[in-house]
Design an enzyme around this catalytic site. Sequence first.
Site, PDB file in Angstrom:
ATOM      1  N   LYS A  10      57.374  12.838  68.808  1.00 61.59           N
ATOM      2  CA  LYS A  10      56.090  12.660  68.128  1.00 61.59           C
ATOM      3  C   LYS A  10      54.923  13.220  68.963  1.00 61.59           C
ATOM      4  O   LYS A  10      55.084  13.500  70.160  1.00 61.59           O
ATOM      5  CB  LYS A  10      55.891  11.166  67.834  1.00 61.59           C
ATOM      6  CG  LYS A  10      56.920  10.593  66.852  1.00 61.59           C
ATOM      7  CD  LYS A  10      56.608   9.137  66.505  1.00 61.59           C
ATOM      8  CE  LYS A  10      57.594   8.579  65.495  1.00 61.59           C
ATOM      9  NZ  LYS A  10      57.234   7.180  65.098  1.00 61.59           N
ATOM     10  N   TYR A  50      57.550  10.257  55.317  1.00 58.30           N
ATOM     11  CA  TYR A  50      57.490   8.797  55.439  1.00 58.30           C
ATOM     12  C   TYR A  50      57.256   8.109  54.086  1.00 58.30           C
ATOM     13  O   TYR A  50      56.762   6.977  54.049  1.00 58.30           O
ATOM     14  CB  TYR A  50      56.378   8.394  56.415  1.00 58.30           C
ATOM     15  CG  TYR A  50      56.784   8.494  57.878  1.00 58.30           C
ATOM     16  CD1 TYR A  50      57.797   7.687  58.399  1.00 58.30           C
ATOM     17  CD2 TYR A  50      56.131   9.361  58.751  1.00 58.30           C
ATOM     18  CE1 TYR A  50      58.160   7.756  59.736  1.00 58.30           C
ATOM     19  CE2 TYR A  50      56.492   9.437  60.101  1.00 58.30           C
ATOM     20  CZ  TYR A  50      57.506   8.622  60.584  1.00 58.30           C
ATOM     21  OH  TYR A  50      57.862   8.688  61.907  1.00 58.30           O
ATOM     22  N   ASN A 113      54.858   5.909  69.298  1.00 54.34           N
ATOM     23  CA  ASN A 113      56.032   5.383  70.014  1.00 54.34           C
ATOM     24  C   ASN A 113      57.053   6.471  70.361  1.00 54.34           C
ATOM     25  O   ASN A 113      58.250   6.228  70.404  1.00 54.34           O
ATOM     26  CB  ASN A 113      56.663   4.230  69.216  1.00 54.34           C
ATOM     27  CG  ASN A 113      57.061   4.646  67.809  1.00 54.34           C
ATOM     28  OD1 ASN A 113      56.936   5.810  67.451  1.00 54.34           O
ATOM     29  ND2 ASN A 113      57.559   3.704  67.037  1.00 54.34           N
ATOM     30  N   HIS A 116      60.945   9.522  66.571  1.00 56.09           N
ATOM     31  CA  HIS A 116      61.542   9.043  65.324  1.00 56.09           C
ATOM     32  C   HIS A 116      63.047   9.227  65.418  1.00 56.09           C
ATOM     33  O   HIS A 116      63.512  10.190  66.033  1.00 56.09           O
ATOM     34  CB  HIS A 116      61.020   9.853  64.122  1.00 56.09           C
ATOM     35  CG  HIS A 116      61.824   9.605  62.869  1.00 56.09           C
ATOM     36  ND1 HIS A 116      61.583   8.519  62.058  1.00 56.09           N
ATOM     37  CD2 HIS A 116      62.902  10.255  62.343  1.00 56.09           C
ATOM     38  CE1 HIS A 116      62.478   8.527  61.068  1.00 56.09           C
ATOM     39  NE2 HIS A 116      63.286   9.570  61.220  1.00 56.09           N
ATOM     40  N   GLU A 127      66.733  13.256  55.596  1.00 57.55           N
ATOM     41  CA  GLU A 127      65.709  13.704  56.556  1.00 57.55           C
ATOM     42  C   GLU A 127      66.028  15.086  57.121  1.00 57.55           C
ATOM     43  O   GLU A 127      65.127  15.905  57.316  1.00 57.55           O
ATOM     44  CB  GLU A 127      65.579  12.670  57.682  1.00 57.55           C
ATOM     45  CG  GLU A 127      65.003  11.354  57.180  1.00 57.55           C
ATOM     46  CD  GLU A 127      64.880  10.286  58.263  1.00 57.55           C
ATOM     47  OE1 GLU A 127      64.410   9.185  57.938  1.00 57.55           O
ATOM     48  OE2 GLU A 127      65.250  10.552  59.435  1.00 57.55           O
TER      49      GLU A 127
HETATM   50  P1  IDP Z   1      61.265   2.926  63.363  1.00 57.16           P
HETATM   51  O1  IDP Z   1      60.574   4.238  63.710  1.00 57.16           O
HETATM   52  O2  IDP Z   1      61.617   2.135  64.598  1.00 57.16           O
HETATM   53  O3  IDP Z   1      62.434   3.120  62.430  1.00 57.16           O
HETATM   54  P2  IDP Z   1      59.773   1.962  61.049  1.00 57.16           P
HETATM   55  O4  IDP Z   1      59.636   0.528  60.691  1.00 57.16           O
HETATM   56  O5  IDP Z   1      60.672   2.823  60.225  1.00 57.16           O
HETATM   57  O6  IDP Z   1      60.186   2.027  62.602  1.00 57.16           O
HETATM   58  O7  IDP Z   1      58.311   2.568  61.049  1.00 57.16           O
HETATM   59  C1  IDP Z   1      58.102   3.973  61.058  1.00 57.16           C
HETATM   60  C2  IDP Z   1      57.004   4.287  62.044  1.00 57.16           C
HETATM   61  O8  IDP Z   1      55.786   3.690  61.594  1.00 57.16           O
HETATM   62  C3  IDP Z   1      57.192   3.700  63.455  1.00 57.16           C
HETATM   63  O9  IDP Z   1      58.042   4.498  64.268  1.00 57.16           O
HETATM   64  C4  IDP Z   1      55.780   3.673  63.970  1.00 57.16           C
HETATM   65  O10 IDP Z   1      55.337   4.977  64.382  1.00 57.16           O
HETATM   66  C5  IDP Z   1      55.006   3.273  62.712  1.00 57.16           C
HETATM   67  N1  IDP Z   1      54.824   1.815  62.630  1.00 57.16           N
HETATM   68  C6  IDP Z   1      55.781   0.883  62.370  1.00 57.16           C
HETATM   69  N2  IDP Z   1      55.252  -0.365  62.344  1.00 57.16           N
HETATM   70  C7  IDP Z   1      53.932  -0.198  62.600  1.00 57.16           C
HETATM   71  C8  IDP Z   1      52.828  -1.123  62.705  1.00 57.16           C
HETATM   72  O11 IDP Z   1      52.976  -2.345  62.559  1.00 57.16           O
HETATM   73  N3  IDP Z   1      51.601  -0.581  62.998  1.00 57.16           N
HETATM   74  C9  IDP Z   1      51.408   0.785  63.155  1.00 57.16           C
HETATM   75  N4  IDP Z   1      52.411   1.665  63.047  1.00 57.16           N
HETATM   76  C10 IDP Z   1      53.659   1.192  62.781  1.00 57.16           C
HETATM   77 MG    MG Z   2      62.430   3.901  60.481  1.00 58.10          MG
END
Ligand code: IDP
Ligand code: MG
Length: 138
Positions: A10, A50, A113, A116, A127
């Site tokens: 990312k 997304y 974070n 992905h 994807e």
């Molecule tokens: P993942 O990437 O661990 O699978 P997901 O729940 O699929 O997590 O969420 C997709 C992306 O959305 C996350 O990687 C993160 O960048 C963002 N995200 C998830 N939860 C939050 C939140 O509570 N606040 C802001 N961004 C979030």
């Molecule tokens: Mg996810």
Amino acid sequence: MVERTLAIIKPDAVEKHAIGDIIRMYEGAGLRPIAIRMMSLSKACAEGFYAVHRERPFFNDLTTYMSSGPVVVLVLEGADAVKVNRDLMGATDPKKAEAGTIRALHGASIEANAVHGSDSVENAKIEISYFFAESELG
Ligand code: IDP
Ligand code: MG
């Protein structure tokens, strides 16, 4: 089972020069890159990718962030690639990610974070085809 999964390095991780370290971690975990592309996602491209999170409160922030700078999109192949990569990534929130995981080492926040990773073989197929033609996979 040999599987394929989609990974994205990312914008925050690209910005902090962590591309090399993250790819080294994939290779060290037995995840072989079979396609790699550096690109900048448009807002619309990030929204399409997304789309499952369309109704989540963070959707607009997330897609703005994902289109804020270059990313590296990869297809990784290996035994149990989906789970191996999810374990290597660590929890979504870097503060909760296990020590030694990519997100613990390189993630800045729950949104920024670092990486992905597909969450199932079925979603990995969708994807991968969002970014790559079959003929581009090595
Ligand atoms: P993942 O990437 O661990 O699978 P997901 O729940 O699929 O997590 O969420 C997709 C992306 O959305 C996350 O990687 C993160 O960048 C963002 N995200 C998830 N939860 C939050 C939140 O509570 N606040 C802001 N961004 C979030
Ligand atoms: Mg996810």
